[in-house]
Each structure stands twice: as structure tokens, then as C-alpha cells.
Design a protein around this motif. Structure first.
Motif, PDB file in Angstrom:
ATOM      1  N   VAL A  69       3.979   4.259   4.590  1.00  0.00           N
ATOM      2  CA  VAL A  69       3.282   5.487   4.994  1.00  0.00           C
ATOM      3  C   VAL A  69       4.123   6.224   6.042  1.00  0.00           C
ATOM      4  O   VAL A  69       4.791   5.599   6.878  1.00  0.00           O
ATOM      5  N   HIS A  75       3.733  12.059  -0.135  1.00  0.00           N
ATOM      6  CA  HIS A  75       3.262  11.116  -1.150  1.00  0.00           C
ATOM      7  C   HIS A  75       4.400  10.766  -2.110  1.00  0.00           C
ATOM      8  O   HIS A  75       4.488   9.648  -2.607  1.00  0.00           O
ATOM      9  N   TYR A  78     -11.376   6.910   8.563  1.00  0.00           N
ATOM     10  CA  TYR A  78     -10.089   6.313   8.204  1.00  0.00           C
ATOM     11  C   TYR A  78      -9.880   4.918   8.804  1.00  0.00           C
ATOM     12  O   TYR A  78      -9.446   4.000   8.109  1.00  0.00           O
ATOM     13  N   ASP A 109       0.880  -1.172   0.000  1.00  0.00           N
ATOM     14  CA  ASP A 109       0.000   0.000   0.000  1.00  0.00           C
ATOM     15  C   ASP A 109       0.916   1.221   0.000  1.00  0.00           C
ATOM     16  O   ASP A 109       1.636   1.456   0.964  1.00  0.00           O
ATOM     17  N   GLY A 112      -6.899   8.482  -1.460  1.00  0.00           N
ATOM     18  CA  GLY A 112      -7.848   9.051  -0.494  1.00  0.00           C
ATOM     19  C   GLY A 112      -8.942   9.779  -1.280  1.00  0.00           C
ATOM     20  O   GLY A 112      -8.775  10.916  -1.688  1.00  0.00           O
ATOM     21  N   GLN A 134       1.934   8.413  11.034  1.00  0.00           N
ATOM     22  CA  GLN A 134       0.697   7.635  11.105  1.00  0.00           C
ATOM     23  C   GLN A 134       0.889   6.304  11.844  1.00  0.00           C
ATOM     24  O   GLN A 134       0.065   5.404  11.746  1.00  0.00           O
ATOM     25  N   TYR A 155       2.537  -1.379   4.454  1.00  0.00           N
ATOM     26  CA  TYR A 155       2.095   0.001   4.291  1.00  0.00           C
ATOM     27  C   TYR A 155       3.300   0.928   4.290  1.00  0.00           C
ATOM     28  O   TYR A 155       3.995   1.048   5.303  1.00  0.00           O
ATOM     29  N   ASP A 214      -9.765   1.398   6.599  1.00  0.00           N
ATOM     30  CA  ASP A 214      -8.559   0.572   6.573  1.00  0.00           C
ATOM     31  C   ASP A 214      -8.859  -0.863   7.014  1.00  0.00           C
ATOM     32  O   ASP A 214      -8.246  -1.807   6.495  1.00  0.00           O
ATOM     33  N   GLY A 254      -0.652   6.652  -2.020  1.00  0.00           N
ATOM     34  CA  GLY A 254      -1.714   7.191  -1.166  1.00  0.00           C
ATOM     35  C   GLY A 254      -2.061   8.659  -1.383  1.00  0.00           C
ATOM     36  O   GLY A 254      -2.362   9.361  -0.424  1.00  0.00           O
ATOM     37  N   HIS A 276      -4.104   3.022  -3.136  1.00  0.00           N
ATOM     38  CA  HIS A 276      -4.990   3.413  -2.028  1.00  0.00           C
ATOM     39  C   HIS A 276      -5.216   4.924  -1.949  1.00  0.00           C
ATOM     40  O   HIS A 276      -4.872   5.595  -0.973  1.00  0.00           O
ATOM     41  N   ASN A 335      -4.285  11.975  -2.362  1.00  0.00           N
ATOM     42  CA  ASN A 335      -5.688  12.258  -2.080  1.00  0.00           C
ATOM     43  C   ASN A 335      -6.335  13.002  -3.239  1.00  0.00           C
ATOM     44  O   ASN A 335      -5.750  13.925  -3.799  1.00  0.00           O
ATOM     45  N   HIS A 355      -2.007   5.252  14.119  1.00  0.00           N
ATOM     46  CA  HIS A 355      -3.152   4.799  13.323  1.00  0.00           C
ATOM     47  C   HIS A 355      -2.994   3.331  12.944  1.00  0.00           C
ATOM     48  O   HIS A 355      -3.913   2.527  13.129  1.00  0.00           O
ATOM     49  N   PHE A 356      -1.821   2.972  12.435  1.00  0.00           N
ATOM     50  CA  PHE A 356      -1.644   1.592  11.985  1.00  0.00           C
ATOM     51  C   PHE A 356      -1.601   0.611  13.164  1.00  0.00           C
ATOM     52  O   PHE A 356      -2.130  -0.484  13.073  1.00  0.00           O
TER      53      PHE A 356
HETATM   54  N1  ARG Z   1      -4.188   9.106   1.853  1.00  0.00           N
HETATM   55  C1  ARG Z   1      -3.410   8.998   3.050  1.00  0.00           C
HETATM   56  C2  ARG Z   1      -2.676  10.298   3.326  1.00  0.00           C
HETATM   57  O1  ARG Z   1      -2.534  11.129   2.481  1.00  0.00           O
HETATM   58  C3  ARG Z   1      -2.399   7.883   2.967  1.00  0.00           C
HETATM   59  C4  ARG Z   1      -3.008   6.511   2.844  1.00  0.00           C
HETATM   60  C5  ARG Z   1      -2.144   5.456   3.434  1.00  0.00           C
HETATM   61  N2  ARG Z   1      -2.695   4.142   3.305  1.00  0.00           N
HETATM   62  C6  ARG Z   1      -3.632   3.615   4.121  1.00  0.00           C
HETATM   63  N3  ARG Z   1      -4.082   2.416   3.863  1.00  0.00           N
HETATM   64  N4  ARG Z   1      -4.101   4.291   5.134  1.00  0.00           N
HETATM   65  O2  ARG Z   1      -2.204  10.492   4.433  1.00  0.00           O
END
Ligand code: ARG
Length: 588
Positions: free
Chosen positions: A347, A132, A323, A118, A160, A351, A345, A327, A121, A158, A123, A354-355
């Protein structure tokens, strides 16, 4: 197989013959190259386990191996270190085997897995930022590395495309163009086929309304309501949203194309909308969630947590999902439809919480059975010279195409200073500058430990000296030109012979270490191991090239062997650069 693996198996057997454990035969590259090429330090631990003297064990191992032809010299130093020097014939033989193998001796993973990565990401309707960019570059390289190792990997962008920002741009569009049919609830006709907004409009509209929402709670509530209405299928909003997605995707595709990043799957958060209600229903029915102040939450804190671990928000008090829930539904889908054994992921490290929350909830609810690996591969921030997240000079987020233009321009300047490609046709020179710029950007982004922050410094990144992508491209292209010159003179590469000089021997030993660097990169999901190794290889080649004057060498066999070595280094270098997503020009 790497040389250290091969030597380890020889030493392991010798340790076993001394009654010690096979694992003590581990051989590593010596940290003191002036003393030894490799060393084995297992005698100390073996002595402890067997109640013997470590030096005696080391000496016994050395005596045991003394007849083997692989070694030029084995000696015991200090309390019981075994220092190893290899026979030149063996080094050459190993190098020839590497040259003959299309995987350069790099083994496949014993158990290939189906992995979803993933990454990217971006948006919809929001500008892509450097986070990104990092995710895309790092994710792309990790995918190339894991694929080469033998895993079956799918990269998923993935996007947003389903959050509050969608409600915001819907409201902003209505404020600017209230007459459009999308906002008329009684409109039953067909909506226009063309988008009412362009990507440039969106890039300006989102920051504008998001800023206003910070001060105006009434406006924020209106945007939240529009988001829920979109998510529950209000016809006009869905039609408008489709335009936003299409317009954004077109821009993203162009950006990613220039970056050389290609996604296998273009799913977005919205792709999982239909899967959410049944998933939530099951989680509730199985008793994993509880009602808290009108919201459904899943507790994920544990007794031994040493940091706060807030619950996962399954359904908020307004009945909406966000969110976390998306996920979870995404994991369910990847485990189900893609039979993923692992989800990685790539990322931003910000975050991490979050994960951690999502992964715990996925385990608790059985969405991700234990056999499925869930890995957050965090990366740090790309900062400006002021130590703050990188911005344009005007203080805004830098768009990807602006960044690429800037890298190309800077690369062009360095090429002018270094006299590179100056007599080439303009179009070719520009193309080379773009390749150098992209190589510089990618290498700078990948060369550090993923999770570290780094300072964006175009001038340094585009230098032709030091740890840069420009240096490595130059190194690879130089070998191409050597081989071209040789071919023009009627000289061909031949069998690699025993090293005649120290720098040649060092180069061969460096070549033999590539499987180890790759192994580290695969295990840790860290491309910087590839970057570091490629640089070391470039340096080892330079020393060899300065020492061994290929074109004027009178001994024909030696000359052919050197050209064979050049050919191998070039193939390895292009392979390594390929893993980093860097393309080598034919000449420069
Ligand atoms: N769109 C999210 C951002 O800009 C990142 C997504 C990451 N992937 C996920 N499965 N949450 O922060």
C-alpha cells in the motif's frame, strides 16, 4: 547455491582453522573486476579478535587454500584483503550444475510460511488510480517471488466496498432517480435484477457528489447517514449496493485481466462486517479500549515515539466503524481462518501511519500474536513530468484501460522507429506492441526501490535501449531467434565448456550471481533486485554475443557449448521476466 555462498563456506572453514569465527569468511563479488572476481575481507576483523596482524592471517588463509582446485589465484592485497580468481574449469562446472537444476541453484527458504499479501485495493464505485496500479503490479511480483522461494502465499484484493463512498453513490442515485424502489422504506417486493447504473455512470457520479460534499455539510451528513444505514442492513440500500459492487467488479476483473494480475481472494471491507461487533466487544471487555468524547478508542502511542501517534478509532461517536476497525477485523480473520504467519500490505507509503496504528492495536489486543509478522510494504508515487501525481492531460485520473492503450500505442511507435516486427501480420504486430507496452510499464514500475517516487515517461519506458522492459524483451527474443537459426542449420546446444574468452567468463560469473539477487528480493520484498539483475544479465549476454561469433565458429564443441550458454541465459531471462509478470513473445 550461489557461487558466493559456496566460496563463503570454503573460506569460513579456513578462518575457523586459523582460530577465527566462521562468519569472517564471507566472500563477496569484487568491486574491482579488473583486479579480482571475488574477495574476502574477514582478515581485518579476525586480526582484531585474535590480536594478530591482518596480513598474516590473510596469508595463512591463502596458504591453507592453495591446494584447492576451485581457485586459479588467491592473493593478499592492502592491509589483508584476499583477492580471488576462480579456475575456468570450476566456473564451467558450476555453470553446468546451474543449467541442470530446474531452480537454477536457487534454494528454497528454510522455513516456508503461510503469507497473505494484501494488494490492489481498488474501491467500488471510485475510479482505479495509479496508486492501485502500482499496488497491483508490485504486489503481483512480490507474490511470484515469494512463491518461488517456497512460501505458501495468498493474494487478497481487499476491495474498498464499505466506506463513505458507498453512502455517497447511494444518495447520488436517489437524487438522480428518486422513483426507484430502493429508496422507498415501505417497499417489500423484489428489487430489479439489473443495475440502475453502469460503471461509466459510477465513475462520473462519485467525483461529482464527493466534490459537492466538500462544500455542503448538509449533503455530507446525509451521505454519512446513508452509509450507516447501509452498514446496519437497510434492505433497499443493501440491494442497491450489491449492484454497485457487481458492476464495479466486472470492470475491475477486465482491467486486471489485461494487466495480467490475478487475485486468489476477492474479499472486500464488507466481508468483515459481521466479525466487527464480537471483536469490538472483546476488545472492550478486556479493557484495551476507552471512551473518549462518545467514541471508543485504543491508545497506541508509546513513550519513545518521536512522531505523533493518534489513537485507533474503534467506534466513532455516531456508533459507526471505519478503516481502522475493518483492518483489525481483517487481521483477526487472516490469522484465524487462513492461519497466516505473516500479512504483507502493498500500500502507498502515505498510509504508513494508518498501518503503524493498526499494527500496534493488533498487538495490544492480541489480535495478532507476536509470531505473526505484520509488514507494511510501502511504495512511492508515480508522478507526471510536472512532479505531481500522474494525471491525464485533461487533469483527471487515468483509467487503467486508457493507460494500457497509451502504452501499446507508444510501444508501436518505438517498434516502427526501430524496425521491429514491421513485416509481421498486423494482428501479431499489435499483440507484440501490447506485450512490449505492458513489459515497459511493469519494468518501469518495478525497477526502482519500491518506496521511491518516480516520473512516468512513456517515451523513455518503451525505448529498446537502456533499463527498460522493452530492452529485456528484445534481449530474450533475440536469443530465441539465435537458437532457432542454429536449429535450422542443424546445430544443437551441447555441454557448457570452459570459457574461451573474457566476455564468456564474465557471462558465466554473472549467471552464478542470480541466487544472490533473488535472495535480496525475497528478504527485502523488493522486486528491483530482480530488475537490476536481469538488466545486468542482458548486458553480459550482449557482450558475449558480440565477441563470440556463434554461427561461424569452426570448433564444433565450442559452438555447441556457446549454444548451451544461450539456452541457459534464455531460460533464466524468461524466468526473471516471469517473476516480474512479463511475458515474452516468440519473435519480434
Ligand atoms: N482501498 C484502499 C485505498 O484505496 C487500499 C486498501 C489497502 N489495504 C488495507 N488493508 N487497508 O486506499
Amino acid at each position: 547455491m550461489s557461487l558466493t555462498t559456496l566460496l563463503t563456506s570454503i573460506f569460513s572453514e579456513a578462518f575457523v582453522r586459523q582460530g577465527a569465527d566462521a562468519s569472517l569468511g564471507t566472500v563477496v563479488v569484487s568491486r574491482k573486476p579488473e583486479v579480482a572476481q571475488f574477495q574476502c575481507n574477514g582478515a581485518m576483523a579476525a586480526a582484531k579478535a585474535l590480536g594478530k596482524n591482518p596480513r598474516e592471517i590473510a596469508e595463512a588463509v591463502v596458504a591453507d587454500l592453495s591446494d584447492r582446485t576451485e581457485f586459479e589465484e588467491l592473493s593478499v592485497a592492502g592491509p589483508g584483503f584476499v583477492n580471488i580468481r576462480l579456475a575456468d574449469a570450476f566456473i564451467a562446472e558450476h555453470t553446468r550444475a546451474t543449467a541442470a537444476d530446474d531452480r537454477f541453484g536457487i534454494p528454497r527458504v528454510p522455513e516456508p510460511r503461510t503469507l497473505v499479501v494484501d494488494y490492489g485495493g481498488p474501491n467500488v464505485a471510485k475510479p482505479m488510480h495509479v496508486g492501485h496500479l502500482r499496488s497491483s503490479i508490485i504486489g503481483d511480483s512480490i507474490i511470484r517471488i515469494l512463491r518461488f522461494a517456497g512460501h505458501d502465499v495468498k493474494g487478497d484484493i481487499h476491495m474498498g466496498d464499505w466506506g463513505l463512498q458507498m453512502g455517497m453513490v447511494i444518495v447520488e442515485t436517489e437524487r438522480r432517480m428518486p422513483g426507484l424502489p430502493y429508496f422507498d422504506p415501505r417497499f417489500a417486493g423484489e428489487y430489479p435484477a439489473g443495475s440502475p447504473v453502469t460503471m461509466d455512470d459510477l465513475q462520473e457520479m462519485y467525483p461529482a457528489i464527493s466534490r459537492e460534499c466538500k462544500e455542503d455539510t448538509g449533503l455530507l451528513a446525509r451521505c454519512q447517514k446513508a452509509t450507516v444505514e447501509l452498514q446496519t442492513g437497510r434492505r433497499g440500500y443493501v440491494a442497491l449496493w450489491r449492484h454497485f459492487v457487481a458492476v464495479s467488479m466486472e470492470a475491475m476483473k477486465a482491467d486486471f485481466h489485461r494487466l495480467g494480475v490475478d487475485f486468489d481472494l476477492w474479499f472486500g471491507e464488507s466481508s468483515y462486517e459481521a466479525a466487527i461487533p464480537p471483536m469490538v466487544e472483546r476488545i472492550r471487555a478486556e479493557g484495551h479500549a476507552r471512551l473518549d468524547d462518545g467514541a471508543w478508542i485504543v491508545d497506541v502511542a508509546r513513550e519513545d515515539d518521536n512522531k505523533p501517534m493518534p489513537p485507533v478509532m474503534l467506534i466513532n461517536s455516531q456508533g459507526g466503524t471505519g478503516y481502522h476497525t475493518t483492518d483489525l477485523a481483517t487481521i483477526e480473520q487472516r490469522v484465524g481462518a487462513f492461519s497466516a504467519d505473516g500479512i504483507l500490505y502493498v500500500v502507498d507509503k502515505r498510509q504508513s501511519l494508518h498501518f503503524e496504528q493498526v499494527f500496534r492495536a493488533a498487538r495490544k489486543t492480541g489480535i495478532a500474536p507476536e509470531r505473526v509478522a505484520l509488514e507494511h510494504l510501502p511504495f512511492g508515487t508515480m508522478n507526471g513530468k510536472d512532479g505531481k501525481p500522474f494525471k491525464t492531460r485533461a487533469g483527471g485520473v487515468m483509467r487503467l484501460n486508457e493507460l494500457i492503450a497509451m502504452m501499446t500505442e507508444e510501444a508501436g511507435k518505438r517498434m516502427l522507429e526501430a524496425g521491429v516486427a514491421q513485416d509481421y501480420p498486423d494482428a501479431e504486430r499489435r499483440e507484440i506492441a501490447e506485450k512490449v507496452g505492458m513489459a515497459a510499464l511493469r519494468y518501469a514500475d518495478l525497477m526502482n526501490v519500491r518506496s521511491a517516487d518516480y516520473v512516468f515517461d512513456v517515451e523513455r519506458f518503451t525505448q529498446f535501449e537502456g533499463r527498460t522492459g522493452a530492452y529485456l524483451l528484445y534481449a530474450a527474443v533475440r536469443i530465441k531467434s539465435i537458437l532457432r537459426k542454429a536449429a535450422d542449420a542443424g546445430l544443437a546446444a551441447g555441454d557448457i565448456a570452459e570459457p574461451a574468452t573474457a566476455s564468456e567468463r564474465d557471462l558465466m560469473l554473472k549467471l552464478s550471481a542470480m541466487p544472490d539477487a533473488l535472495g535480496d528480493a525475497v528478504r527485502e520484498r523488493m522486486p528491483h533486485h530482480v530488475c537490476g539483475y536481469a538488466f545486468d544479465l542482458g548486458q553480459a549476454f550482449s557482450r558475449f554475443y558480440n565477441d563470440c561469433h556463434i554461427m561461424s565458429e569452426p570448433d564444433g564443441a565450442r559452438q555447441a557449448s556457446w549454444l548451451g550458454l544461450c539456452d541457459l541465459v534464455l531460460r533464466e531471462m524468461e524466468f526473471l521476466l516471469g517473476l516480474l509478470g512479463i511475458e515474452t513473445p516468440e519473435r519480434m
